[in-house]
Design an enzyme around this catalytic site. Structure first.
Site, mmCIF file in Angstrom:
data_model
loop_
_atom_site.group_PDB
_atom_site.id
_atom_site.type_symbol
_atom_site.label_atom_id
_atom_site.label_comp_id
_atom_site.label_asym_id
_atom_site.label_seq_id
_atom_site.Cartn_x
_atom_site.Cartn_y
_atom_site.Cartn_z
ATOM 1 N N HIS A 42 -8.097 -5.177 -1.131
ATOM 2 C CA HIS A 42 -6.790 -4.579 -0.862
ATOM 3 C C HIS A 42 -5.844 -5.530 -0.112
ATOM 4 C CE1 HIS A 42 -4.210 -1.145 -0.892
ATOM 5 N NE2 HIS A 42 -4.128 -1.040 0.418
ATOM 6 N N SER B 66 0.837 -1.197 0.000
ATOM 7 C CA SER B 66 0.000 0.000 0.000
ATOM 8 C C SER B 66 0.879 1.257 0.000
ATOM 9 C CB SER B 66 -0.951 -0.069 1.194
ATOM 10 O OG SER B 66 -2.067 0.742 0.969
ATOM 11 N N GLN B 67 0.670 2.198 0.947
ATOM 12 C CA GLN B 67 1.447 3.445 0.881
ATOM 13 C C GLN B 67 2.959 3.205 0.963
ATOM 14 O OE1 GLN B 67 -0.041 5.894 4.148
ATOM 15 N NE2 GLN B 67 1.292 4.953 5.659
ATOM 16 N N ASP C 167 -10.519 -4.029 -4.975
ATOM 17 C CA ASP C 167 -10.041 -3.149 -3.899
ATOM 18 C C ASP C 167 -11.129 -2.171 -3.440
ATOM 19 O OD1 ASP C 167 -8.503 -1.341 -2.278
ATOM 20 O OD2 ASP C 167 -6.717 -2.014 -3.341
#
Ligand SMILES: *[C@@H]1O[C@H](CO)[C@@H](O)[C@H](O)[C@H]1NC(C)=O
Ligand SMILES: *[C@@H]1O[C@H](CO)[C@@H](O)[C@H](O)[C@H]1NC(C)=O
Length: 303
Positions: free
Chosen positions: A286, A112-113, A230
Site C-alpha cells: 500500500h 488511500s481514503q 497491497d
C-alpha cells in the site's frame, strides 16, 4: 501608427515575454491539491511533506496544497478517523473555492481514503474545476475489512474493527466513524445501499444525481493506481473501482462488469470510451512506490 512606434510595441512585448518566463501565459503549471490517507496528516515530513517537496522539485514554481482537515496536525490525523466525511468534503470545497490561486483549476492527488474523498469533491463542487484526479491506492468501491493499519494507528484500528463488526450501518457509527462511511458489506448489500452515508451516495447507489455524473465526466483524466502487493486494502480491486459481487465475499468483479458501469450511473463507461480512465499498477504494498515510478507514471498528469 509610425514604423518606429510599431517597432517599439514589438520590442516591449518581447521584453514582457522574456520577463514573463514560464510563470505566465499557458506555461504556468497547474496547482496540485493533495489529500492524505488514514492515520496520516497533511504535513508529516516522512509522507505528505516529502511528497509535496518532491513535486515542488520536479515541477519548479508549482503551487501545492497538502490539505489539513482541522486546525492542527493532530486534529487532522484524528479527523481522518472520526470526522463525518461529508463534512470533511464540505470543509475542503469551501477552502478550495476561497483560494484565488486555484481559480483556473487544479489537479488533485489523493492517497488511500483521500482519493475517494477527492472524488466526492469533484462530484459535488465543480468550482474551481478539478482537471486530473489521481487516486493513489484509493478505495472507490469501499472496503470490506481493515486487514492492517498504517504505523502507530493499529490500536485505533482494532477498536474500529470491533465497531464495524457490531453494526457499520447504524446511524451512530455512520456519523462518527470515517471508515464506516466507506464500509461496503457485500453480504448486506441492501443495508449498504440504504444506510451508507458517504460511499453509497457518491457511487449513486440510491439515486442517479445527474450533477455528480456531469461533474465527474468533466475531468480530463481519472487515474487509478492499484498496489499489486497491497496488504491494507480488502479487496485490492477497489483501487481500480472493482469489488466483490453482491451476496458473497469471495468472487470479484471488475469495474467494467459492475452495475455502476453497465448502467453507467456515474458516467464511468462514457469516460472509459473517451480514454479518460487510466488504470496503473505499482508492484508494491500500500502506497509503496519509488520516485522513478512516480516520475514515469504520475508526473505526466501533474505537469
Ligand atoms: C512554453 O513552453 C514551450 C514548450 O515547452 C516552450 O517552447 C516555450 O519557450 C515556453 N514559453 C515560455 C514563455 O516559457
Ligand atoms: C445532486 O448533487 C448536487 C451537488 O452536490 C446537489 O446540490 C443536489 O442537491 C443533488 N441532487 C439530488 C437530487 O440529490
Amino acid at each position: 501608427m509610425s514604423f518606429s512606434a510599431a517597432l517599439r510595441l514589438i520590442s516591449v512585448s518581447t521584453v514582457l515575454l522574456l520577463l514573463c518566463g514560464s510563470s505566465c501565459g499557458s506555461n504556468a503549471s497547474v496547482p496540485l491539491v493533495i489529500w492524505h490517507g488514514m492515520g496520516d496528516s497533511c504535513c508529516n515530513p516522512l509522507s505528505m511533506g516529502a511528497m509535496k517537496k518532491m513535486v515542488e522539485e520536479e515541477v519548479p514554481g508549482i503551487y501545492v496544497i497538502s490539505l489539513m482537515i482541522g486546525k492542527s496536525v493532530l486534529q487532522d490525523t484524528e479527523n481522518g478517523f472520526f470526522m463525518d466525511v461529508n463534512e470533511q468534503v464540505s470543509f475542503v470545497c469551501d477552502q478550495l473555492s476561497k483560494d484565488p490561486k486555484l481559480k483556473g483549476g487544479y489537479n488533485a492527488m489523493g492517497f488511500s481514503q483521500g482519493s475517494q474523498f477527492l472524488r466526492a469533491v469533484t462530484q459535488r463542487c465543480p468550482d474551481p474545476p478539478m482537471k486530473n484526479l489521481i487516486s493513489v491506492g484509493g478505495q472507490h468501491q469501499g472496503v470490506f475489512g481493515l486487514p492492517r493499519c498504517p504505523g502507530e494507528s493499529s490500536h485505533i484500528c482494532d477498536w474500529i474493527r470491533k465497531k464495524l463488526n457490531s453494526g457499520a450501518y447504524t446511524d451512530a457509527i455512520q456519523k462518527h466513524l470515517v471508515q464506516a462511511q466507506y464500509w461496503h458489506d457485500p453480504l448486506n448489500d441492501d443495508l449498504y445501499k440504504k444506510y451508507s452515508l458517504f460511499l453509497a451516495d457518491i457511487n449513486q447507489e440510491r439515486v442517479v444525481n445527474e450533477t455528480y455524473k456531469k461533474n465527474l465526466m468533466s475531468l480530463n483524466k481519472f487515474v487509478m493506481v492499484k498496489f499489486l502487493q497491497d496488504t491494507m486494502v480488502d479487496p485490492v480491486d477497489s483501487e481500480w473501482f472493482g469489488f466483490y459481487k453482491a451476496g458473497q465475499g469471495k468472487e470479484l468483479e471488475t469495474l467494467q462488469e459492475s452495475a455502476i458501469y453497465k448502467e453507467d450511473r456515474l458516467g464511468l463507461a462514457e469516460m472509459d470510451s473517451a480514454g479518460k480512465l487510466v488504470f496503473l499498477a505499482s508492484d508494491g504494498d500500500h502506497l509503496q512506490f519509488t520516485r522513478q515510478w512516480f516520475n514515469e507514471n504520475l508526473l505526466p498528469y501533474i505537469r
